[in-house]
Design a protein around this motif. Sequence first.
Motif, PDB file in Angstrom:
ATOM      1  N   THR A   9       9.195 -20.928  -0.345  1.00  0.00           N
ATOM      2  CA  THR A   9       8.236 -19.851  -0.116  1.00  0.00           C
ATOM      3  C   THR A   9       8.962 -18.619   0.396  1.00  0.00           C
ATOM      4  N   TYR A  10       8.623 -17.464  -0.185  1.00  0.00           N
ATOM      5  CA  TYR A  10       9.217 -16.188   0.202  1.00  0.00           C
ATOM      6  C   TYR A  10       8.109 -15.217   0.604  1.00  0.00           C
ATOM      7  N   SER A  11       8.256 -14.606   1.768  1.00  0.00           N
ATOM      8  CA  SER A  11       7.293 -13.606   2.218  1.00  0.00           C
ATOM      9  C   SER A  11       7.775 -12.209   1.837  1.00  0.00           C
ATOM     10  N   TYR A  12       6.813 -11.338   1.544  1.00  0.00           N
ATOM     11  CA  TYR A  12       7.145  -9.959   1.198  1.00  0.00           C
ATOM     12  C   TYR A  12       5.958  -9.072   1.528  1.00  0.00           C
ATOM     13  N   LEU A  13       6.204  -7.773   1.712  1.00  0.00           N
ATOM     14  CA  LEU A  13       5.124  -6.834   1.983  1.00  0.00           C
ATOM     15  C   LEU A  13       4.284  -6.664   0.726  1.00  0.00           C
ATOM     16  N   GLY A  17       2.811  -5.467  -6.528  1.00  0.00           N
ATOM     17  CA  GLY A  17       3.027  -4.117  -7.037  1.00  0.00           C
ATOM     18  C   GLY A  17       3.822  -3.223  -6.108  1.00  0.00           C
ATOM     19  N   THR A  18       4.242  -3.738  -4.942  1.00  0.00           N
ATOM     20  CA  THR A  18       5.018  -2.929  -4.002  1.00  0.00           C
ATOM     21  C   THR A  18       6.494  -2.902  -4.398  1.00  0.00           C
ATOM     22  N   PHE A  19       7.241  -1.973  -3.785  1.00  0.00           N
ATOM     23  CA  PHE A  19       8.689  -1.937  -3.978  1.00  0.00           C
ATOM     24  C   PHE A  19       9.324  -3.213  -3.425  1.00  0.00           C
ATOM     25  N   THR A  20       8.739  -3.768  -2.366  1.00  0.00           N
ATOM     26  CA  THR A  20       9.275  -5.007  -1.795  1.00  0.00           C
ATOM     27  C   THR A  20       9.178  -6.149  -2.790  1.00  0.00           C
ATOM     28  N   GLU A  21       8.095  -6.190  -3.531  1.00  0.00           N
ATOM     29  CA  GLU A  21       7.968  -7.202  -4.572  1.00  0.00           C
ATOM     30  C   GLU A  21       9.041  -7.008  -5.637  1.00  0.00           C
ATOM     31  N   VAL A  41       6.147  -6.044   8.493  1.00  0.00           N
ATOM     32  CA  VAL A  41       7.439  -6.684   8.729  1.00  0.00           C
ATOM     33  C   VAL A  41       7.320  -7.799   9.763  1.00  0.00           C
ATOM     34  N   GLY A  42       6.567  -7.537  10.841  1.00  0.00           N
ATOM     35  CA  GLY A  42       6.421  -8.544  11.884  1.00  0.00           C
ATOM     36  C   GLY A  42       5.842  -9.846  11.359  1.00  0.00           C
ATOM     37  N   GLU A  43       4.857  -9.745  10.482  1.00  0.00           N
ATOM     38  CA  GLU A  43       4.255 -10.945   9.905  1.00  0.00           C
ATOM     39  C   GLU A  43       5.242 -11.672   8.998  1.00  0.00           C
ATOM     40  N   ALA A  44       6.031 -10.918   8.246  1.00  0.00           N
ATOM     41  CA  ALA A  44       7.020 -11.527   7.357  1.00  0.00           C
ATOM     42  C   ALA A  44       8.060 -12.323   8.148  1.00  0.00           C
ATOM     43  N   LEU A  45       8.556 -11.731   9.239  1.00  0.00           N
ATOM     44  CA  LEU A  45       9.572 -12.417  10.039  1.00  0.00           C
ATOM     45  C   LEU A  45       8.971 -13.580  10.813  1.00  0.00           C
ATOM     46  N   ALA A  46       7.725 -13.448  11.257  1.00  0.00           N
ATOM     47  CA  ALA A  46       7.057 -14.560  11.929  1.00  0.00           C
ATOM     48  C   ALA A  46       6.899 -15.741  10.966  1.00  0.00           C
ATOM     49  N   ASP A  47       6.624 -15.451   9.699  1.00  0.00           N
ATOM     50  CA  ASP A  47       6.537 -16.517   8.695  1.00  0.00           C
ATOM     51  C   ASP A  47       7.826 -17.329   8.653  1.00  0.00           C
ATOM     52  N   ALA A  55      12.246 -17.627   3.534  1.00  0.00           N
ATOM     53  CA  ALA A  55      12.941 -16.349   3.683  1.00  0.00           C
ATOM     54  C   ALA A  55      11.928 -15.224   3.499  1.00  0.00           C
ATOM     55  N   ALA A  56      12.290 -14.039   3.955  1.00  0.00           N
ATOM     56  CA  ALA A  56      11.413 -12.873   3.826  1.00  0.00           C
ATOM     57  C   ALA A  56      12.225 -11.690   3.331  1.00  0.00           C
ATOM     58  N   MET A  57      11.625 -10.910   2.436  1.00  0.00           N
ATOM     59  CA  MET A  57      12.248  -9.680   1.938  1.00  0.00           C
ATOM     60  C   MET A  57      11.647  -8.513   2.715  1.00  0.00           C
ATOM     61  N   ILE A  58      12.513  -7.718   3.353  1.00  0.00           N
ATOM     62  CA  ILE A  58      12.020  -6.594   4.154  1.00  0.00           C
ATOM     63  C   ILE A  58      12.888  -5.361   3.897  1.00  0.00           C
ATOM     64  N   ALA A  59      12.265  -4.191   3.977  1.00  0.00           N
ATOM     65  CA  ALA A  59      13.000  -2.935   3.816  1.00  0.00           C
ATOM     66  C   ALA A  59      13.731  -2.619   5.115  1.00  0.00           C
ATOM     67  N   ILE A  60      15.000  -2.175   5.007  1.00  0.00           N
ATOM     68  CA  ILE A  60      15.770  -1.884   6.203  1.00  0.00           C
ATOM     69  C   ILE A  60      16.335  -0.463   6.222  1.00  0.00           C
ATOM     70  N   GLU A  61      16.435   0.177   5.039  1.00  0.00           N
ATOM     71  CA  GLU A  61      17.019   1.523   5.012  1.00  0.00           C
ATOM     72  C   GLU A  61      16.551   2.251   3.754  1.00  0.00           C
ATOM     73  N   ASN A  62      16.313   3.544   3.905  1.00  0.00           N
ATOM     74  CA  ASN A  62      15.972   4.392   2.776  1.00  0.00           C
ATOM     75  C   ASN A  62      16.952   5.541   2.714  1.00  0.00           C
TER      76      ASN A  62
END
Length: 316
Positions: A9-13, A17-21, A41-47, A55-62
């Motif tokens: 299972t992978y969590s994502y924002l 249709g999001t960029f995270t997906e 992000v908090g929910e993704a990391l809590a998962d 694992a969770a995919m999260i944005a870290i830099e733009n």
Amino acid sequence: MKRVTERRTYSYLGPAGTFTEAALDQVAEARGQQWRAVHNVGEALADVLEGRSDAAMIAIENSIEGGVSTTQDALATLPGLRIIGEYLVKVNFVLVAPRGTTLDEVSVIAAHPVAYAQCHGWLGANIPAHSHVPASSNVASAIGVLDGSLPAQAAIAAPGIVNHYDVDVLASGIGDNANAVTRFVLVSRTTAPPAPTGADKTSLIVELPHDHPGSLLEMLEQFSTRGINLSLIESRPIGDELGRYRFVIDADGHIEHERMADALLGIRRFSPRVVFLGSYPRADRQIVHYPDRYADDVFVEARDWLRGIVSGEPEA
């Protein structure tokens, strides 16, 4: 008997249709697995920490807005996490609306604040009198316009929105910077870093001792004197008192390299807190080059030389 492989299972924002997906879609081992859409992000990391996701995919830099502060602060304060990969997504935006809407009917636009900031130029030139309604994500902005929960006629979204929702695209490529890129990281529970590839990055969060002249220079010298390039260094307030900062650092190389290990030992000696976030392959797969005097065997030879002196071995 045939063994049944458990799905990961992978969590994502989300929603879809999001960029995270789009970033998660780059992870080969995640395809065909279970994807869990979350709200932040908090929910993704809590998962991840609580075992709902592997694992969770999260944005870290733009490349336009810089580091994502909510992600950086979460990684600094939540123990038990490890970055195992990074992925780059080209950022492009479209303006969408319910079927039949025309551009001259748009006066209020729903958008995530970061997306809105990256479309200021186009909006000023094409809809100068508009107002902005914030949304929690690029997809949430479109959903809010479609279901009427947001008081707007159009929304800024990622191009992938058209694959999931029935909308008209009023304008494409509305971002102010055609080269904008968002960097995402895949985060799991603490695990051993993947083996070095030669094109690796090490991420850390380092707190400085109480402010004194040269403390930042002392930290930076741990890298520079070992030939390590820093591709990112950003400060974030620790929050316990004014003037206290932690630094988010990306360093070229892998913790299994002698020079990187030596640098981390140097930092650990003077920093009150060092968070090792991970050593992982660079998204661009560019090989890390460094002068010969910083090669691993040079560090090994120097350590062997010192060990020989201490043990009383005769010099060759």
